[in-house]
Scaffold this active site. Sequence first.
Site, PDB file in Angstrom:
ATOM      1  N   THR A   1       0.792  -1.151  -0.057  1.00 31.34           N
ATOM      2  CA  THR A   1       0.148  -0.154   0.099  1.00 31.34           C
ATOM      3  C   THR A   1       0.845   1.198  -0.012  1.00 31.34           C
ATOM      4  OG1 THR A   1      -0.059   0.103   2.379  1.00 31.34           O
ATOM      5  CG2 THR A   1      -1.766  -1.123   1.358  1.00 31.34           C
TER       6      THR A   1
ATOM      7  N   CYS B   1       2.362   2.756   9.592  1.00 31.12           N
ATOM      8  CA  CYS B   1       1.219   2.700  10.665  1.00 31.12           C
ATOM      9  C   CYS B   1       2.114   2.599  11.834  1.00 31.12           C
ATOM     10  CB  CYS B   1       0.274   1.830  10.356  1.00 31.12           C
ATOM     11  SG  CYS B   1      -0.511   1.639   8.669  1.00 31.12           S
TER      12      CYS B   1
ATOM     13  N   CYS C   1      -2.590   0.024  14.668  1.00 25.50           N
ATOM     14  CA  CYS C   1      -3.516   0.581  13.816  1.00 25.50           C
ATOM     15  C   CYS C   1      -4.471  -0.615  13.450  1.00 25.50           C
ATOM     16  CB  CYS C   1      -2.736   0.651  12.484  1.00 25.50           C
ATOM     17  SG  CYS C   1      -3.761   1.335  11.117  1.00 25.50           S
TER      18      CYS C   1
ATOM     19  N   ARG D   1      -6.961  -3.775   9.024  1.00 22.60           N
ATOM     20  CA  ARG D   1      -6.493  -5.164   8.553  1.00 22.60           C
ATOM     21  C   ARG D   1      -4.923  -5.436   8.586  1.00 22.60           C
ATOM     22  NH1 ARG D   1      -8.140  -8.358   3.240  1.00 22.60           N
ATOM     23  NH2 ARG D   1      -6.404  -7.118   2.536  1.00 22.60           N
TER      24      ARG D   1
ATOM     25  N   ARG E   1       4.012   6.658   2.949  1.00 25.38           N
ATOM     26  CA  ARG E   1       3.316   7.901   3.623  1.00 25.38           C
ATOM     27  C   ARG E   1       2.934   7.714   4.848  1.00 25.38           C
ATOM     28  NH1 ARG E   1       0.470   5.951  -0.853  1.00 25.38           N
ATOM     29  NH2 ARG E   1      -1.742   5.613  -0.231  1.00 25.38           N
TER      30      ARG E   1
ATOM     31  N   CYS F   1      -0.153   6.799   7.465  1.00 28.03           N
ATOM     32  CA  CYS F   1      -1.578   6.280   7.414  1.00 28.03           C
ATOM     33  C   CYS F   1      -2.627   7.619   7.952  1.00 28.03           C
ATOM     34  CB  CYS F   1      -1.691   5.184   8.517  1.00 28.03           C
ATOM     35  SG  CYS F   1      -3.395   4.469   8.643  1.00 28.03           S
TER      36      CYS F   1
ATOM     37  N   CYS G   1      -4.619   5.764  11.378  1.00 22.39           N
ATOM     38  CA  CYS G   1      -4.059   5.616  12.971  1.00 22.39           C
ATOM     39  C   CYS G   1      -3.235   6.782  13.188  1.00 22.39           C
ATOM     40  CB  CYS G   1      -3.175   4.425  12.918  1.00 22.39           C
ATOM     41  SG  CYS G   1      -1.886   4.177  11.865  1.00 22.39           S
TER      42      CYS G   1
END
Length: 566
Positions: free
Chosen positions: A33, A37, A41, A44, A66, A68, A71
Amino acid sequence: MASTDLTGDDRYRAILAKDRRFDGQFITAVGSTGIYCRPSCPARTPNRENVTFYTTSAAAHEAGYRACKRCLPDAAPGDPAWNLRGDVAGRAMRLIADGVVEREGVPGLAARLGYSSRHLGRVLAAELGAGPLALARAQRARTAATLLGATDLPFADVAFAAGFSSVRQFNETVQEVFQLTPTQVRDATRGRSARARAASPGVDGERPVLGAGGVPLTLALAYREPYDAAGVFTWLGERAIDGVEVATGNSYQRSLLLPGGPAWFSVDAGGAQPSSLRLRAQLTDLSDLQTLVTRVRRLFDLDADPTAIDAALSVHPEIAERVRLRPGRRLPGAVDPDEMLFRAIIGQQITVSAARTALGRLTARAGVGLAAHGDPPRPDEVDTAGTAVAGVDAALEPGPGRRITRLFPSASAIAELGDESFAGPRARSATITSVAEAIASGQLRLSHGDDVAEQHSALTAFRGIGGWTAGYVSMRVLGNPDVLLTGDVALRSGAKALGLPPEPKALVAFADQFRPWRSYLSLHLWGATPPRARAVADKTTRPGPATQPSAAVARRSAPHSTENPA
């Protein structure tokens, strides 16, 4: 367990459990992705093969990830490893958090650490995955996100308060780090805490009633549970200097001189988010915000890992019982290294109340009145009721007329007083004067990023400063978690009261099992000191008014009265 001791599998188990205790200790980056995080977080959990772990968010930024949006990993408490680590990377991180790069640049940071800028960059890149500029940039992004969510300040003010040199740089950095515009970051951070604020009526949007000479702010400072707020407020309340500090059973406020000018802040247990304290502040210069937040976090020891500390101390049944009674005990830090050194010297061999009186007199004589800097804060007009904290002595409530009127004296002002700086043994006054002159001239420079051994050597070079005072300054200024002051009579009395060996050598051998948390062990031993034993300790180690304490006596330093925990 410190973050530096965690294996990849340990970290993955932490994110599987959504364990909030590890927030801030490492960063989880997901290759599929492109997002990083915090361990807890709620999204999933990614497959193990898609996860890369980083020590800092700056390293994740440098690797192309980058933050999240769900969270907000940059809002997590700091990594407790930076207080544990005495290496160059750990010291650099403490100084970067204090805003040294913004004030002095990378050359100034490198000079403080005794390295060239190029070599420091290589060390930090190898250890942390990012150089000093990238680490400072990540710090600015975190500060900006905090301000965007907690205030209605215009974006230009947020930019300069966070340490950016231009609004354009601010906009580009925020969008690159969070993949959101500043407006979207403001909306996202406020949406995240809306439910918490709804559960705390009256906190959202609350501003202290202050003069017009500064910028008032209200922020939430996160910590890891459990947190012994009562212990910290009690500690600070017992040592509050008249005119500089005011403390109650559930709040603390004081004046402080920051690089941009005088400031006032208040902390209480009414944080708008779960597991947080509320910080309210008035700053002369908004660019001091990062420095203030960092120092307040150190003062309240908010980045500690209480689970690891309490587990390590609980290996012995007597200490385990103390931990059960006071879980999450914290080691109060210092907002001003120079001030803490003077407090430590003045507090040698006298009671807490006597040291507090002496410090109050010193401040009244040499401290600068806030009115001299313009419109002074009026903390007496601020409601500091906060949220009730159980287990605090009601006697700490300030009496009528208690308010903040002055700044703690500068080293140069103390040096000008000479023998009049302390109404006691001339040897003590001489020590205070020589230290003040050294600080004022630049010969002695204390900071939160000092090397432990070098700081100890620099302090003990002064006549009248022994191992006890140097060790205590290390404990409070550096947040050194592994100090055991065996020359402290009250600490040994506490050990004896718990059935532990009180003799220095035997106590050192016994305490070896608690490394690297012996500072926290000391808090529990101080807390176990019977009141009568503490009074006897004070009387038996206080020198006469005309005597000059020997080096051996200086190292005993009684139960360091001014900083002896109750």
